[in-house]
Design a protein around this motif. Structure first.
Motif, short mmCIF file in Angstrom:
data_model
loop_
_atom_site.label_atom_id
_atom_site.label_comp_id
_atom_site.label_asym_id
_atom_site.label_seq_id
_atom_site.Cartn_x
_atom_site.Cartn_y
_atom_site.Cartn_z
N ASP A 58 47.99 32.70 71.77
CA ASP A 58 46.88 33.01 70.86
C ASP A 58 45.78 33.67 71.68
N LEU A 59 45.97 34.98 71.93
CA LEU A 59 45.02 35.71 72.77
C LEU A 59 43.64 35.74 72.14
N PRO A 60 42.59 35.64 72.99
CA PRO A 60 41.24 35.73 72.43
C PRO A 60 41.00 37.12 71.85
N LYS A 61 40.30 37.15 70.75
CA LYS A 61 39.97 38.43 70.12
C LYS A 61 38.50 38.71 70.37
N ILE A 62 38.24 39.91 70.90
CA ILE A 62 36.84 40.29 71.10
C ILE A 62 36.60 41.60 70.37
N PRO A 63 35.40 41.75 69.83
CA PRO A 63 35.09 43.00 69.13
C PRO A 63 35.18 44.19 70.09
N PHE B 178 34.34 44.74 74.19
CA PHE B 178 35.34 45.20 75.17
C PHE B 178 34.79 46.42 75.91
N ASN B 179 34.21 47.34 75.15
CA ASN B 179 33.67 48.56 75.76
C ASN B 179 32.52 48.25 76.72
N GLU B 180 31.68 47.29 76.38
CA GLU B 180 30.61 46.87 77.28
C GLU B 180 31.19 46.30 78.57
N LYS B 181 32.21 45.44 78.44
CA LYS B 181 32.81 44.79 79.61
C LYS B 181 33.51 45.81 80.51
N ILE B 182 34.21 46.77 79.91
CA ILE B 182 34.94 47.75 80.73
C ILE B 182 33.96 48.69 81.44
N LYS B 183 32.83 48.98 80.79
CA LYS B 183 31.79 49.76 81.46
C LYS B 183 31.24 48.98 82.65
N GLU B 184 31.01 47.70 82.47
CA GLU B 184 30.51 46.86 83.56
C GLU B 184 31.48 46.85 84.74
N LEU B 185 32.77 46.76 84.46
CA LEU B 185 33.77 46.82 85.54
C LEU B 185 33.71 48.16 86.27
N GLY B 186 33.57 49.23 85.51
CA GLY B 186 33.45 50.56 86.12
C GLY B 186 32.21 50.69 86.98
N ARG B 187 31.10 50.10 86.53
CA ARG B 187 29.86 50.13 87.31
C ARG B 187 30.04 49.34 88.60
N ARG B 188 30.65 48.16 88.49
CA ARG B 188 30.88 47.33 89.69
C ARG B 188 31.84 48.01 90.67
N ALA B 189 32.78 48.78 90.13
CA ALA B 189 33.74 49.50 90.98
C ALA B 189 33.11 50.77 91.57
N LYS B 190 31.86 50.98 91.25
CA LYS B 190 31.10 52.13 91.78
C LYS B 190 31.70 53.48 91.37
N LEU B 191 32.08 53.59 90.10
CA LEU B 191 32.58 54.85 89.57
C LEU B 191 31.35 55.69 89.20
N ARG B 192 30.82 56.37 90.18
CA ARG B 192 29.52 57.03 90.02
C ARG B 192 29.60 58.56 90.00
N GLN B 193 30.82 59.13 89.95
CA GLN B 193 30.92 60.59 89.88
C GLN B 193 30.12 61.09 88.68
N LYS B 194 29.47 62.21 88.87
CA LYS B 194 28.66 62.80 87.79
C LYS B 194 29.56 63.58 86.84
N SER C 238 35.71 53.68 78.02
CA SER C 238 35.80 52.92 76.76
C SER C 238 37.25 52.46 76.58
N SER C 239 37.49 51.75 75.51
CA SER C 239 38.85 51.29 75.22
C SER C 239 39.79 52.49 75.10
N HIS C 240 39.28 53.60 74.62
CA HIS C 240 40.12 54.79 74.48
C HIS C 240 40.55 55.31 75.85
N THR C 241 39.68 55.16 76.85
CA THR C 241 40.02 55.56 78.22
C THR C 241 41.25 54.80 78.69
N CYS C 242 41.32 53.53 78.34
CA CYS C 242 42.48 52.70 78.74
C CYS C 242 43.76 53.26 78.14
#
Length: 137
Positions: A35-40, A44-60, A83-87
């Motif tokens: 029963d996987l957790p469901k998140i809006p 999800f998009n906020e969390k994946i952006k946060e991961l990208g920021r932490r991974a220092k994906l800073r290319q312009k 975003s989720s679409h990027t995945c």
């Protein structure tokens, strides 16, 4: 869902899609008692952006949008554009580059035409040459 596949119906076109489970997926399912957790999507998009920021994906990245006759340029850091679409797009591109047949991948991704699928994946000339060499060897 059976022991080997995840069966979904796409939201946008309501088409049935069968996705094979890779090695570690059953372990994750067991962890959550199937029963996987469901998140809006926005969360999800906020969390994946946060991961990208932490991974220092800073290319312009420059984005140009047209508003009537005006062209508006904005510069973003790469993490801001994830975003989720990027995945989904990355999955398709990476599987294609690994040698997975495009026709079969289209069945999983839900693309109807090869032309639309090839526009969807992001493969540069260098990647295409490497893929050809690997397949031809």
């Amino acid at each position: 869902m059976d022991n080997e596949n995840i069966n979904l119906k796409q939201r946008k076109v309501h088409k049935a899609v069968v996705i094979p489970m890779i090695d570690y997926v059953p372990e994750i399912l067991k962890k959550y008692n199937y029963d996987l957790p469901k998140i809006p999507r926005y969360m999800f998009n906020e969390k994946i952006k946060e991961l990208g920021r932490r991974a220092k994906l800073r290319q312009k990245i420059e984005i140009v949008r047209k508003k009537g006759n005006e062209r508006e340029k904005k510069v973003y850091e790469k993490w801001e554009m994830i975003s989720s679409h990027t995945c989904r797009r990355s999955f398709c591109t990476n599987m294609y580059l690994s040698g997975f047949p495009a026709g079969e991948l289209m069945r999983i991704s839900g693309h109807k035409s090869p032309a639309a699928f090839m526009r969807y994946i992001k493969v540069d000339n260098q990647q295409a040459a490497k893929r050809l060499k690997r397949i031809a060897s």
